[in-house]
Write a protein that holds these residues in place. Structure first.
Motif, PDB file in Angstrom:
ATOM      1  N   THR A  78       0.831  -1.205   0.000  1.00  0.00           N
ATOM      2  CA  THR A  78       0.000   0.000   0.000  1.00  0.00           C
ATOM      3  C   THR A  78       0.868   1.258   0.000  1.00  0.00           C
ATOM      4  N   PHE A  79       1.903   1.270   0.828  1.00  0.00           N
ATOM      5  CA  PHE A  79       2.776   2.445   0.873  1.00  0.00           C
ATOM      6  C   PHE A  79       3.521   2.613  -0.449  1.00  0.00           C
ATOM      7  N   ASN A  80       4.007   1.532  -1.023  1.00  0.00           N
ATOM      8  CA  ASN A  80       4.709   1.630  -2.306  1.00  0.00           C
ATOM      9  C   ASN A  80       3.782   2.151  -3.404  1.00  0.00           C
ATOM     10  N   ASN A  81       2.511   1.772  -3.347  1.00  0.00           N
ATOM     11  CA  ASN A  81       1.548   2.319  -4.309  1.00  0.00           C
ATOM     12  C   ASN A  81       1.414   3.832  -4.140  1.00  0.00           C
ATOM     13  N   HIS A  82       1.473   4.281  -2.887  1.00  0.00           N
ATOM     14  CA  HIS A  82       1.417   5.727  -2.611  1.00  0.00           C
ATOM     15  C   HIS A  82       2.621   6.436  -3.238  1.00  0.00           C
ATOM     16  N   VAL A  83       3.793   5.848  -3.089  1.00  0.00           N
ATOM     17  CA  VAL A  83       5.001   6.456  -3.663  1.00  0.00           C
ATOM     18  C   VAL A  83       4.907   6.483  -5.186  1.00  0.00           C
TER      19      VAL A  83
ATOM     20  N   ARG B  11       4.969   9.667  -7.961  1.00  0.00           N
ATOM     21  CA  ARG B  11       5.782   9.756  -9.176  1.00  0.00           C
ATOM     22  C   ARG B  11       4.912  10.026 -10.412  1.00  0.00           C
ATOM     23  N   GLN B  12       3.779   9.349 -10.474  1.00  0.00           N
ATOM     24  CA  GLN B  12       2.883   9.579 -11.609  1.00  0.00           C
ATOM     25  C   GLN B  12       2.366  11.014 -11.598  1.00  0.00           C
ATOM     26  N   ASP B  13       2.051  11.531 -10.403  1.00  0.00           N
ATOM     27  CA  ASP B  13       1.613  12.928 -10.306  1.00  0.00           C
ATOM     28  C   ASP B  13       2.709  13.875 -10.791  1.00  0.00           C
ATOM     29  N   ARG B  14       3.955  13.550 -10.464  1.00  0.00           N
ATOM     30  CA  ARG B  14       5.064  14.400 -10.911  1.00  0.00           C
ATOM     31  C   ARG B  14       5.161  14.428 -12.430  1.00  0.00           C
ATOM     32  N   GLU B  15       5.019  13.266 -13.062  1.00  0.00           N
ATOM     33  CA  GLU B  15       5.093  13.224 -14.521  1.00  0.00           C
ATOM     34  C   GLU B  15       3.929  13.972 -15.159  1.00  0.00           C
ATOM     35  N   THR B  16       2.759  13.854 -14.534  1.00  0.00           N
ATOM     36  CA  THR B  16       1.600  14.595 -15.044  1.00  0.00           C
ATOM     37  C   THR B  16       1.824  16.098 -14.945  1.00  0.00           C
ATOM     38  N   LEU B  17       2.376  16.551 -13.828  1.00  0.00           N
ATOM     39  CA  LEU B  17       2.660  17.982 -13.655  1.00  0.00           C
ATOM     40  C   LEU B  17       3.686  18.458 -14.678  1.00  0.00           C
ATOM     41  N   ARG B  18       4.711  17.650 -14.909  1.00  0.00           N
ATOM     42  CA  ARG B  18       5.718  18.037 -15.897  1.00  0.00           C
ATOM     43  C   ARG B  18       5.102  18.161 -17.293  1.00  0.00           C
TER      44      ARG B  18
ATOM     45  N   SER C 274       3.241  23.305  -7.454  1.00  0.00           N
ATOM     46  CA  SER C 274       2.822  21.930  -7.185  1.00  0.00           C
ATOM     47  C   SER C 274       3.950  20.950  -7.459  1.00  0.00           C
ATOM     48  N   LEU C 275       4.702  21.195  -8.524  1.00  0.00           N
ATOM     49  CA  LEU C 275       5.814  20.307  -8.857  1.00  0.00           C
ATOM     50  C   LEU C 275       6.890  20.361  -7.780  1.00  0.00           C
ATOM     51  N   ARG C 276       7.179  21.547  -7.262  1.00  0.00           N
ATOM     52  CA  ARG C 276       8.172  21.667  -6.194  1.00  0.00           C
ATOM     53  C   ARG C 276       7.706  20.937  -4.937  1.00  0.00           C
ATOM     54  N   GLU C 277       6.423  21.065  -4.610  1.00  0.00           N
ATOM     55  CA  GLU C 277       5.889  20.375  -3.431  1.00  0.00           C
ATOM     56  C   GLU C 277       5.936  18.860  -3.624  1.00  0.00           C
ATOM     57  N   ASN C 278       5.584  18.416  -4.836  1.00  0.00           N
ATOM     58  CA  ASN C 278       5.643  16.995  -5.131  1.00  0.00           C
ATOM     59  C   ASN C 278       7.077  16.481  -5.027  1.00  0.00           C
ATOM     60  N   GLY C 279       8.020  17.250  -5.575  1.00  0.00           N
ATOM     61  CA  GLY C 279       9.424  16.847  -5.514  1.00  0.00           C
ATOM     62  C   GLY C 279       9.930  16.754  -4.084  1.00  0.00           C
ATOM     63  N   ALA C 280       9.462  17.662  -3.231  1.00  0.00           N
ATOM     64  CA  ALA C 280       9.868  17.621  -1.829  1.00  0.00           C
ATOM     65  C   ALA C 280       9.374  16.349  -1.152  1.00  0.00           C
TER      66      ALA C 280
END
Length: 324
Positions: free
Chosen positions: A171-176, A180-187, A226-232
């Motif tokens: 479950t935690f790995n799915n969260h991580v 990552r998918q959110d980061r790619e979407t933001l990019r 949002s991308l900076r927050e996601n990266g953090a």
């Protein structure tokens, strides 16, 4: 005088080592993992042990229990279904192929099955009238599976505890992975916004059009933030902190609830105050996993000889189908 820290509990240390094998590699890059995770792992391990310790059973599953135990009768449509489940079970087949299966005449396992309901029309007495078009809810179970068979019940419990802990880590790995998918979407969104904004900037050198350009610029700024927050969130240090918080609240991803129904021999559900002499109460634990699906869970006791015969019958059926 300084005292050396107490040695970690062996069970907690073993759980921590397993978690570090299962967790996303980015987490392992963080420094001082033991310091940040030991208490959280101890809490999650105790929680998993408690969940497994509260499992009902072990219940015998065989033709006799199908006739005598209302829960076993509800779990299977016919006594033959018990043998077919045993014969199809890869876990049982693998277990019988190991020498440890000969330690006892019986073995234990976790039985899990999906609870389902359907509506049908049947006969029921309403007042002085018997009607045959009364809508009825029928309880039944599907997708039966046997997990961690072993002759020693304590070994089965211990292995189920590790499985529960591993389920938490998935479950935690799915969260991580979602981060990552959110980061790619933001990019991708930023690339699109830049592609739109740059022509406006070139055009505004000759013609002033502030509104559209400002709109895209503001949106682009929001995406950048949002991308900076996601990266953090995806730095090793922050991932470890998220994992520790997650392990301190394992019930958010793994829990059980107690269920109770009043059913007759056909599986028709009755209200408690309307139950007749042919209606019996069944109760069981229902396990809610990371995918939110619900499964009845109970420890069961199985005859090794009956399981062996069931596996051989299933192998014979498969061989006949291949020949045909």
């Amino acid at each position: 005088m300084f005292r050396s820290p107490a040695p970690p509990d062996p069970a907690v240390q073993a759980a921590l080592e397993r978690i570090l094998q299962w967790v996303d590699p980015m987490v392992r890059a963080a420094p001082r993992l033991e310091k940040h995770l030991t208490d959280a792992v101890a809490h999650a391990l105790a929680y998993c042990q408690n969940v497994v310790g509260q499992l009902p059973g072990p219940l015998a599953i065989n033709r006799q229990s199908f006739s005598l135990d209302p829960l076993i009768h509800a779990l299977f449509a016919t006594p033959t279904d018990i043998g077919e489940m045993l014969g199809r079970s890869e876990a049982v087949r693998d277990f019988l192929g190991r020498s440890e299966s000969w330690a006892e005449n019986e073995f234990y396992a976790l039985l899990a099955a999906r609870r389902r309901q359907k509506t049908q029309f049947g006969m029921a007495q309403q007042g002085e009238v018997i009607r045959n078009d009364v809508p009825q809810k029928v309880l039944y179970f599907s997708d039966h599976i046997l997990i961690e068979p072993h002759c020693d019940l304590q070994v089965t419990r211990e292995r189920l505890c590790w499985q529960a802990l591993e389920s938490l880590m998935r479950t935690f790995n799915n969260h991580v992975e979602q981060l990552r998918q959110d980061r790619e979407t933001l990019r991708a969104d930023i690339s699109v916004e830049n592609a739109i904004l740059h022509p406006w900037q070139e055009h505004s050198k000759l013609h002033y059009h502030p509104a559209p350009e400002d709109q895209y610029a503001r949106h682009l700024g929001q995406l950048d933030q949002s991308l900076r927050e996601n990266g953090a969130l995806l730095t090793p240090e922050n991932l470890v902190a998220q994992l520790a918080d997650f392990l301190r609240q394992p019930e958010s991803a793994l829990n059980t609830s107690q269920m109770k129904f009043y059913i007759d021999r056909l599986g028709v559900i009755h209200e408690p105050d309307q139950a007749g002499s042919d209606v019996q109460e069944i109760s069981f634990a229902e396990f809610v996993s990371r995918d939110r699906r619900q499964h009845l869970t109970t420890l069961v006791r199985i005859s090794r000889e009956e399981a062996r015969q069931a596996v051989e019958m299933e192998q014979s059926r498969r061989a006949r189908r291949i020949l045909i």
